[in-house]
Every structure is written in structure tokens, then in C-alpha cells.
Design a protein around this motif. Structure first.
Motif, PDB file in Angstrom:
ATOM      1  N   GLU A 122      13.423  14.448   2.183  1.00 48.92           N
ATOM      2  CA  GLU A 122      13.480  15.312   1.005  1.00 48.92           C
ATOM      3  C   GLU A 122      12.984  14.585  -0.248  1.00 48.92           C
ATOM      4  O   GLU A 122      12.341  15.178  -1.118  1.00 48.92           O
ATOM      5  N   THR A 123      13.273  13.284  -0.333  1.00 48.94           N
ATOM      6  CA  THR A 123      12.843  12.509  -1.486  1.00 48.94           C
ATOM      7  C   THR A 123      11.332  12.438  -1.571  1.00 48.94           C
ATOM      8  O   THR A 123      10.740  12.683  -2.630  1.00 48.94           O
ATOM      9  N   VAL A 124      10.692  12.104  -0.460  1.00 45.61           N
ATOM     10  CA  VAL A 124       9.234  11.998  -0.488  1.00 45.61           C
ATOM     11  C   VAL A 124       8.603  13.362  -0.726  1.00 45.61           C
ATOM     12  O   VAL A 124       7.582  13.479  -1.427  1.00 45.61           O
ATOM     13  N   ALA A 125       9.205  14.430  -0.200  1.00 42.98           N
ATOM     14  CA  ALA A 125       8.675  15.770  -0.440  1.00 42.98           C
ATOM     15  C   ALA A 125       8.739  16.112  -1.924  1.00 42.98           C
ATOM     16  O   ALA A 125       7.799  16.689  -2.501  1.00 42.98           O
ATOM     17  N   SER A 150       0.824  -1.209   0.000  1.00 37.90           N
ATOM     18  CA  SER A 150       0.000   0.000   0.000  1.00 37.90           C
ATOM     19  C   SER A 150       0.856   1.257   0.000  1.00 37.90           C
ATOM     20  O   SER A 150       0.464   2.290  -0.545  1.00 37.90           O
ATOM     21  N   GLY A 151       2.045   1.184   0.613  1.00 39.04           N
ATOM     22  CA  GLY A 151       2.894   2.360   0.707  1.00 39.04           C
ATOM     23  C   GLY A 151       4.334   2.066   0.351  1.00 39.04           C
ATOM     24  O   GLY A 151       4.691   0.934  -0.004  1.00 39.04           O
ATOM     25  N   TYR A 152       5.185   3.081   0.455  1.00 36.66           N
ATOM     26  CA  TYR A 152       6.585   2.989   0.046  1.00 36.66           C
ATOM     27  C   TYR A 152       7.463   3.708   1.071  1.00 36.66           C
ATOM     28  O   TYR A 152       7.037   4.673   1.715  1.00 36.66           O
ATOM     29  N   ALA A 153       8.679   3.242   1.225  1.00 31.71           N
ATOM     30  CA  ALA A 153       9.639   3.859   2.144  1.00 31.71           C
ATOM     31  C   ALA A 153      10.682   4.628   1.343  1.00 31.71           C
ATOM     32  O   ALA A 153      10.979   4.291   0.194  1.00 31.71           O
ATOM     33  N   TYR A 154      11.268   5.640   1.975  1.00 38.49           N
ATOM     34  CA  TYR A 154      12.203   6.540   1.300  1.00 38.49           C
ATOM     35  C   TYR A 154      13.477   6.662   2.127  1.00 38.49           C
ATOM     36  O   TYR A 154      13.466   6.516   3.351  1.00 38.49           O
ATOM     37  N   TYR A 210       2.197   6.298  -2.997  1.00 44.00           N
ATOM     38  CA  TYR A 210       1.145   5.578  -2.282  1.00 44.00           C
ATOM     39  C   TYR A 210       0.374   4.803  -3.344  1.00 44.00           C
ATOM     40  O   TYR A 210       0.183   5.311  -4.452  1.00 44.00           O
ATOM     41  N   SER A 211      -0.059   3.602  -3.054  1.00 47.64           N
ATOM     42  CA  SER A 211      -0.637   2.771  -4.105  1.00 47.64           C
ATOM     43  C   SER A 211      -2.029   3.200  -4.556  1.00 47.64           C
ATOM     44  O   SER A 211      -2.548   2.666  -5.537  1.00 47.64           O
ATOM     45  N   ARG A 212      -2.616   4.169  -3.891  1.00 46.13           N
ATOM     46  CA  ARG A 212      -3.816   4.789  -4.452  1.00 46.13           C
ATOM     47  C   ARG A 212      -3.451   5.739  -5.580  1.00 46.13           C
ATOM     48  O   ARG A 212      -4.274   6.070  -6.417  1.00 46.13           O
ATOM     49  N   PHE A 213      -2.188   6.190  -5.593  1.00 43.16           N
ATOM     50  CA  PHE A 213      -1.711   7.079  -6.642  1.00 43.16           C
ATOM     51  C   PHE A 213      -0.993   6.294  -7.733  1.00 43.16           C
ATOM     52  O   PHE A 213      -1.319   6.414  -8.916  1.00 43.16           O
ATOM     53  N   LYS A 214      -0.022   5.480  -7.328  1.00 40.24           N
ATOM     54  CA  LYS A 214       0.770   4.707  -8.274  1.00 40.24           C
ATOM     55  C   LYS A 214       1.216   3.404  -7.641  1.00 40.24           C
ATOM     56  O   LYS A 214       1.430   3.340  -6.429  1.00 40.24           O
ATOM     57  N   ASN A 215       1.371   2.396  -8.494  1.00 37.92           N
ATOM     58  CA  ASN A 215       1.887   1.103  -8.073  1.00 37.92           C
ATOM     59  C   ASN A 215       2.633   0.510  -9.269  1.00 37.92           C
ATOM     60  O   ASN A 215       2.141   0.608 -10.398  1.00 37.92           O
TER      61      ASN A 215
END
Length: 402
Positions: free
Chosen positions: A50-53, A42-46, A65-70
């Protein structure tokens, strides 16, 4: 194939459809897997904040986030887009999610839609119940009548919405004329292409703006999962559909996306073979003296149009049993090989009574308007030997006294 070849549109756009169905969109991880990877997350780690921002700001490509992309879903989207000849594609949780999203993402209160009245029952329900509640009106017309499209246009018309072939009447819409008319008036044409798939018909080639699918049907092809897809220009997908889908959530699950990709690998073979078998069975039923709606039969009123815009007519057609509902249901009940089921596109042959199933919620008046009679049966021809299907139908018709 190299690790990223399948995602290189400059390469995949040159492949022929059968190759695209097997290879386009494939991205391989560092493991070098041959079958597409299934990312059940469902989610991803960074590595850092700064990367996630940067990703959320749209300054850096990558997962959020897998509601946005997978990754698995992205591969399916790229494959369908390549097959369709589209700039972009987003997949959804079901065919009806795709139809609903394609309309709601671009319409506002006060807008008007012109729609073909021969359509799947739930599509008609969306137009009459959901859109009307939010002040979006529609006019349902005979989609086979080119003049009716132009006559129905109002100053506030924003979309043409139709199926071709239509479910279950097999009515055809003249894609080149209707989509050309829409473009000349600044109207977005949205085509439900589920009965044909890009193997048998590519509406974008005839000027359509948006193509929507129930991938549950022929794209899966084995009755396993639910999914939908919407294809169009990169601008329309990014500006209209993507924000709507991202914030309302009708996303396709990664596992379902993976299953659809496996189905696409054999779509070209299945669609063509099932089309040939369906025509053979349709000829048998017509030779028994029953009225049949199949675009590849000379008796179909739009036979010539079918040959102009389709490569084959698909696996589905309809026929009529004299006497109405009771004898029609008797034919269904008399089948021993063919399943009674309301799905289509399956490798197994299926038969149903639309008036009491797929189009029940339209009401008697709506069904009459759409050409759905009580004696109508819709049949999906699968991958069985067509001679076995003909024998099964012959016995069922005999048992029903037809």
C-alpha cells in the motif's frame, strides 16, 4: 543545525549565499552525520504494498526509484534552488543534458526558438540538428542587440535561449530587457548561467524564467564529475521538466550529486578569487598589446552592462593571437604551467583553441558568424598564484613570437 533545518525553505531563504552554499538542502539521517549522506541505491524497499502504491500515485511523499528521486540528489537540488533563489531545481547527468532537457520538455513540432548565436558549440548543434529534425525552428541572432530579440519574434515563438556571458566570446545579454520582453510576449526565457554561477549572477532576479547549468564547471570546481542543473518555478519544473526527465532518464548519479555538493561548499570563495585572478591576468595580456574579451575590462563593449548585472566577471576570458591558428596553438604549446584542456571552471588553469575544440562542430561559417576566429584562445584561470600564471603566459607568448 538541526536534522531538517537545511530543507526548511523558510529558514534557508534568509541565509546569505555563502551560507546557503554550505548548508542549504542538507538533510541528516538518524545517524546525525555532518557530511551529507551518499545513497548509492537504484531502488527502495517498503513495509507494505500500500505504501509503494501511494507513492506512485503521488499521494505520499518518499522515494520510489532513483531515476525519479534519490536522497542525495534531492539535497543537491534543494541547495542549488536556494542559491539561485528558485522555487525548484532538477539536476541532470551533464550540462548538455540540462540544456537539451530544458528545451525538449516544453517545445513541440511547429514551435520556434530565438537564440543568441554566440553559444557553446553543442548548444548550437542541438538547435540546428536535434530540434530541426522534429519540426522546431530557430533564429540565431546577435544576443547583444536588444532590438534583434524583438525583431526575431514570430507568432509561434515559445522560447528565448541564450548564454550570458557567452562561450567563448564573453558576449553579454541584457537580462532585464530580454527577459522582460519575453514575459511580455508570453515567451519562456532560458538562460545558460554556467560561466557565472549564482554567486556572480542570478538571472531569475532579472526576470528569467529558467536557468540552466553545466554543474561540471565551477559548481564542481575541480574537474571531477559531470552534472547539470535546471532551475525555475515549481509549476514549470513539475509540469514541464519533471515528466520529461522522469521518463527519458537524464538523471544525475548520486555520487556525482554528492561531489557537486562538496564543490558548492567552496564555490563562493573560488568564484570570487578566480574572478580577481582572471582580471589580473587579462590586464597583463591586454598590456602586451593583444585584444582581450573580458567584461570587467573597460575595453569590453558591454563593460557597463556587466557591472549592472554581475558581481564579478568569472574565471574565463578570451584573447586573440595575431596570425591565426598556428601562432595561437604555439602559445598553447608554450605553456608549461597552464594545461591545454577544453574544460572550464577547474581549480587548475586551462587554455584551449575553441575553433578546433569546443566549437569545431559548428563549421567555419558558423564560427565566423559567432565571432570565433582562428587566432582566438579561451583561458580558464584557476587557483594558482596569478603571478605564476602571468610568468607562464609571458614565456609562452615570447616563444610563439607574439
Amino acid at each position: 543545525m538541526k536534522r531538517t533545518t537545511g530543507t526548511d525553505r523558510s529558514v534557508t531563504s534568509k541565509w546569505r549565499p555563502a551560507t546557503q552554499a554550505v548548508r542549504a538542502g542538507t538533510w541528516r539521517s538518524e545517524q546525525g552525520e555532518t557530511s551529507e549522506a551518499l545513497f548509492l541505491t537504484s531502488g527502495y524497499a517498503y513495509d507494505d504494498a500500500e505504501t509503494v502504491a501511494a507513492r506512485f500515485a503521488g499521494e505520499q511523499a518518499g522515494m520510489q526509484y532513483s531515476r525519479f528521486k534519490n536522497p542525495t540528489v534531492e539535497m543537491l537540488q534543494e541547495r542549488i534552488a536556494a542559491m539561485e533563489g528558485a522555487e525548484a531545481c532538477l539536476v541532470q547527468a551533464s550540462g548538455m543534458a540540462a540544456m537539451t532537457s530544458s528545451l525538449l520538455c516544453m517545445l513541440s513540432s511547429g514551435d520556434h526558438v530565438v537564440a543568441g548565436r554566440a553559444a557553446f558549440g553543442s548548444c548550437r548543434w542541438i538547435l540546428s540538428n536535434v530540434l530541426e529534425r522534429f519540426g522546431i525552428t530557430h533564429t540565431a541572432i546577435d544576443g547583444t542587440d536588444n532590438a534583434a530579440w524583438e525583431a526575431a519574434i514570430r507568432p509561434n515563438t515559445k522560447a528565448f535561449f541564450f548564454e550570458t556571458p557567452a562561450n567563448p566570446t564573453m558576449d553579454l545579454v541584457d537580462l532585464e530587457f530580454v527577459c522582460g520582453l519575453a514575459r511580455s510576449k508570453g515567451i519562456t526565457s532560458i538562460v545558460d548561467n554556467a560561466f557565472a554561477t549564482p554567486v556572480l549572477q542570478r538571472p531569475l532576479d532579472f526576470g528569467a524564467d529558467v536557468v540552466a547549468y553545466s554543474a561540471t564547471k565551477l559548481m564542481d570546481g575541480q574537474g571531477r564529475v559531470m552534472a547539470g542543473a535546471v532551475c525555475g518555478s515549481k509549476e514549470w519544473i513539475e509540469e514541464k521538466l519533471s515528466p520529461f526527465q522522469r521518463n527519458t532518464g537524464p538523471i544525475c548519479a548520486p555520487f556525482n550529486a554528492w561531489v557537486i555538493m562538496k564543490g558548492l561548499e567552496t564555490l563562493d570563495l573560488r568564484a570570487r578569487h578566480q574572478s580577481e585572478s582572471a582580471l589580473q591576468v587579462a590586464r597583463f595580456i591586454e598590456d602586451r598589446g593583444l585584444r582581450v574579451l573580458h567584461p570587467w575590462l573597460p575595453s569590453h563593449p558591454q563593460h557597463n552592462l556587466a557591472h549592472r548585472q554581475m558581481k564579478a566577471a568569472g574565471s574565463v576570458f578570451a584573447f586573440f593571437v595575431p596570425g591565426g591558428r598556428e601562432p595561437a596553438m604555439a602559445v598553447c604549446n608554450g605553456c608549461e604551467l597552464i594545461d591545454v584542456s577544453n574544460n572550464i571552471g577547474d581549480a587548475k588553469s586551462l587554455i584551449c583553441h575553441p575553433a578546433t575544440t569546443t566549437h569545431h562542430n559548428m563549421g567555419a561559417e558558423g564560427r565566423t558568424e559567432a565571432g570565433i576566429e582562428d587566432g582566438m584562445l579561451r583561458i580558464n584561470i584557476g587557483l594558482e598564484d596569478p603571478l605564476d600564471l602571468i610568468e607562464d603566459l609571458a614565456k609562452a607568448l615570447d616563444r610563439a613570437g607574439v
